[in-house]
Write a protein that holds these residues in place. Sequence first.
Motif, PDB file in Angstrom:
ATOM      1  N   ALA A  30      43.194  40.933  55.460  1.00  0.00           N
ATOM      2  CA  ALA A  30      41.961  41.437  56.078  1.00  0.00           C
ATOM      3  C   ALA A  30      40.775  41.250  55.148  1.00  0.00           C
ATOM      4  O   ALA A  30      39.669  40.908  55.580  1.00  0.00           O
ATOM      5  N   ASP A  31      40.994  41.454  53.842  1.00  0.00           N
ATOM      6  CA  ASP A  31      39.919  41.358  52.854  1.00  0.00           C
ATOM      7  C   ASP A  31      40.509  40.953  51.505  1.00  0.00           C
ATOM      8  O   ASP A  31      40.991  41.808  50.758  1.00  0.00           O
ATOM      9  N   PRO A  32      40.490  39.655  51.172  1.00  0.00           N
ATOM     10  CA  PRO A  32      41.057  39.197  49.901  1.00  0.00           C
ATOM     11  C   PRO A  32      40.419  39.848  48.686  1.00  0.00           C
ATOM     12  O   PRO A  32      41.034  39.917  47.621  1.00  0.00           O
ATOM     13  N   GLY A  33      39.189  40.345  48.825  1.00  0.00           N
ATOM     14  CA  GLY A  33      38.502  40.964  47.701  1.00  0.00           C
ATOM     15  C   GLY A  33      38.784  42.439  47.541  1.00  0.00           C
ATOM     16  O   GLY A  33      38.244  43.093  46.637  1.00  0.00           O
ATOM     17  N   ALA A  34      39.640  43.001  48.392  1.00  0.00           N
ATOM     18  CA  ALA A  34      39.934  44.435  48.330  1.00  0.00           C
ATOM     19  C   ALA A  34      40.597  44.789  47.000  1.00  0.00           C
ATOM     20  O   ALA A  34      41.359  43.981  46.448  1.00  0.00           O
TER      21      ALA A  34
END
Length: 212
Positions: A30-34
Amino acid sequence: MTSAPMSGRKAQAARNDELILQSARAVFTADPGAPIAAVAEKAGVGISALYRRYPSKEALLQKLCGDGLKLYVAVAQQAMDDEGDPWEAFASYLRGIVDADTNSLTIKLAGTFQPTEELYHDAVRAGDLATRLHHRAVAAGVLRDDVTVADIALLFEQIASIKLGDEERTSQLRHRYLALVMDSLRVPPAHRDLPGPAPDDEELQVRWYPSR
């Protein structure tokens, strides 16, 4: 011979590890930067417990993608071992990879971490199997000879980008569009009933509604 049952502590650790990996996949696709803390929160485990198993976000990403590659290899090898109808063997590979959903990881996580030597090794193995399956199907005259291995790889990514409704509906739609693709890949071209109903206007429009 059956393996001895795990102790309560080991069994709990195994369950926690599986929960961490499932949560990491959901969070990072959903969000690789999480942050890694988001994984711990979703898994319902303490951050210290997560760090004991995976000392960094990079280690967790390496594990996720390593497991995905191993699953890809297993699916491709099973199709390669099928010496029956050449089209059905290739089709089982296509369906198996769509079900495994390893390409969701590729789409979101490629280039976000440093691959290990084991990952490089498994990637080579996966690529070799994909190439052999492809060449066998072309040689048998059941797959268009103007379609390349890279074409198939990008088709997998296009299908993996389909996400509509819950997991069951998403899977149904992915197989619907895979069937369309397969009919155009096959020699001679095929035409058959598509699995599952097409998405309706409401399903397409609901993606624009603010989530609550």
